[in-house]
Design an enzyme around this catalytic site. Structure first.
Site, mmCIF file in Angstrom:
data_model
loop_
_atom_site.group_PDB
_atom_site.id
_atom_site.type_symbol
_atom_site.label_atom_id
_atom_site.label_comp_id
_atom_site.label_asym_id
_atom_site.label_seq_id
_atom_site.Cartn_x
_atom_site.Cartn_y
_atom_site.Cartn_z
ATOM 1 N N TRP A 1 -5.419 -0.816 12.269
ATOM 2 C CA TRP A 1 -4.611 -1.114 13.462
ATOM 3 C C TRP A 1 -4.379 0.173 14.258
ATOM 4 O O TRP A 1 -4.545 0.214 15.476
ATOM 5 C CB TRP A 1 -3.281 -1.720 13.018
ATOM 6 C CG TRP A 1 -2.331 -2.044 14.134
ATOM 7 C CD1 TRP A 1 -2.230 -3.230 14.810
ATOM 8 C CD2 TRP A 1 -1.348 -1.162 14.712
ATOM 9 N NE1 TRP A 1 -1.242 -3.142 15.766
ATOM 10 C CE2 TRP A 1 -0.693 -1.886 15.724
ATOM 11 C CE3 TRP A 1 -0.960 0.160 14.470
ATOM 12 C CZ2 TRP A 1 0.339 -1.331 16.494
ATOM 13 C CZ3 TRP A 1 0.053 0.714 15.238
ATOM 14 C CH2 TRP A 1 0.688 -0.041 16.234
ATOM 15 N N ASP B 1 -2.542 -5.496 4.363
ATOM 16 C CA ASP B 1 -3.646 -4.557 4.602
ATOM 17 C C ASP B 1 -3.882 -4.363 6.102
ATOM 18 O O ASP B 1 -3.562 -5.236 6.909
ATOM 19 C CB ASP B 1 -4.913 -5.100 3.918
ATOM 20 C CG ASP B 1 -5.962 -4.019 3.744
ATOM 21 O OD1 ASP B 1 -5.632 -2.828 3.893
ATOM 22 O OD2 ASP B 1 -7.119 -4.369 3.471
ATOM 23 N N ASN C 1 -3.153 3.877 -4.733
ATOM 24 C CA ASN C 1 -2.717 4.534 -3.490
ATOM 25 C C ASN C 1 -2.247 5.985 -3.681
ATOM 26 O O ASN C 1 -2.203 6.755 -2.726
ATOM 27 C CB ASN C 1 -1.606 3.745 -2.793
ATOM 28 C CG ASN C 1 -2.088 2.483 -2.111
ATOM 29 O OD1 ASN C 1 -1.349 1.537 -1.912
ATOM 30 N ND2 ASN C 1 -3.363 2.446 -1.721
HETATM 31 C C1 FPP Z 1 -2.434 -1.085 3.746
HETATM 32 O O1 FPP Z 1 -2.953 -0.580 4.938
HETATM 33 C C2 FPP Z 1 -1.047 -0.800 3.607
HETATM 34 C C3 FPP Z 1 -0.487 0.023 2.675
HETATM 35 C C4 FPP Z 1 -1.270 0.767 1.674
HETATM 36 C C5 FPP Z 1 0.937 0.265 2.604
HETATM 37 C C6 FPP Z 1 1.834 -0.871 3.003
HETATM 38 C C7 FPP Z 1 3.107 -0.274 3.387
HETATM 39 C C8 FPP Z 1 3.903 -0.649 4.406
HETATM 40 C C9 FPP Z 1 3.657 -1.836 5.242
HETATM 41 C C10 FPP Z 1 5.110 0.133 4.746
HETATM 42 C C11 FPP Z 1 6.127 0.388 3.664
HETATM 43 C C12 FPP Z 1 6.557 -0.822 2.946
HETATM 44 C C13 FPP Z 1 7.819 -1.315 2.874
HETATM 45 C C14 FPP Z 1 8.085 -2.465 1.983
HETATM 46 C C15 FPP Z 1 8.936 -0.788 3.632
HETATM 47 P P1 FPP Z 1 -4.121 0.495 4.855
HETATM 48 O O2 FPP Z 1 -3.531 1.825 5.077
HETATM 49 O O3 FPP Z 1 -4.861 0.330 3.571
HETATM 50 O O4 FPP Z 1 -5.000 0.026 6.058
HETATM 51 P P2 FPP Z 1 -6.580 0.224 6.226
HETATM 52 O O5 FPP Z 1 -7.238 -0.530 5.098
HETATM 53 O O6 FPP Z 1 -6.848 -0.378 7.557
HETATM 54 O O7 FPP Z 1 -6.842 1.687 6.171
#
Ligand code: FPP
Length: 247
Positions: free
Chosen positions: A23, A18, A66
């Protein structure tokens, strides 16, 4: 930093990655830049786990919820996932890593499904570590899917109600064959499970760090493992029973 004990490593680590968005916001960048940096963190953590000798790493890469994010973000995440698989397949084979995936994989765009299938096939013989990606994953969907499969097997006379116990039920989950996680890490500070591995985390140790996922690296991973190793896992028993002092 506290040294980690190589003899007492968690067998299976699961991670809720998360904080990509936060970030990026802190740095005045787009959310997508956060995800791009997040993929670099995925690479570093996969390599570190493999080097340490972790046997299963499950990453929550995309949840069923998502899909409701802005279309451009969903498209970018799917593209990043596909690019990661294409670029990393050879590296996975070199490092003896088998790719596996859990979730409603049929929801993914067809090209991503095909790439996923191809990488799983190409790494199918690898037995050093399982990299398990949770994609279009939801714990409740997984449990409902298991119930539907059990009912169908019941109708076809393949299972009797009295045969359903914890072990048998687990075999109907997408994670069948994979032991439950020993350690669940969540980055970016929130104390939530967010529909991740609901059945499997019954006795999992939880570790939450304020670090956003793009900043999570080998050092942070070692910190989480050291914290895990400082805990006493009792699985519902008393300390005395565990230490063999109970008559
Ligand atoms: C959460 O951050 C992250 C995600 C919903 C996606 C995770 C995906 C990756 C790290 C990249 C693709 C994965 C692979 C395996 C190549 P958020 O967007 O919810 O962050 P926030 O809560 O700060 O908005």
């Amino acid at each position: 930093m506290k040294e980690i004990d190589r003899e007492k490593l968690p067998h299976h680590i699961a991670i809720i990655m998360d904080g990509n968005g936060r970030w990026a916001k802190k740095k005045n960048l787009s959310r997508i830049s956060g995800h791009i940096k997040g993929v670099d963190a995925v690479r570093e953590v996969v390599t570190a786990c493999r080097e340490l000798g972790i046997k299963v790493l499950t990453l929550y890469a995309f949840s069923v919820e998502n899909w409701r994010r802005p279309k451009e973000e969903v498209t970018a995440l799917m593209a990043l996932l596909k690019e990661y698989l294409v670029k990393e397949t050879e590296e996975m084979i070199r490092n003896n890593i088998r790719l596996s995936a859990i979730g409603r994989l049929e929801d993914l765009p067809l090209d991503v499904q095909n790439t996923l299938r191809e990488t799983m096939k190409k790494t199918g013989h690898c037995d050093g570590m399982i990299l398990n990606l949770a994609l279009s994953y939801g714990g409740r969907s997984e449990i409902l899917h298991a119930v539907q499969e059990i009912l169908s097997d019941y109708q076809n006379g393949r299972v009797r109600p009295e045969e359903i116990n914890v072990q048998r039920f687990s075999q109907y989950l997408w994670t069948h064959g994979i032991p439950d996680p020993d350690l669940l890490i969540r980055t970016s500070g929130e104390f939530r499970i967010s529909n991740f591995l609901l059945w499997q985390i019954a006795y999992t140790e939880l570790y939450v760090t304020e670090t956003h996922w793009p900043d999570f690296d080998r050092k942070e991973l070692l910190k989480a493992i050291a914290d895990y190793q400082s805990r006493e896992r009792r699985f519902g028993l008393t300390s005395e029973q565990l230490n063999g002092r109970e008559e």
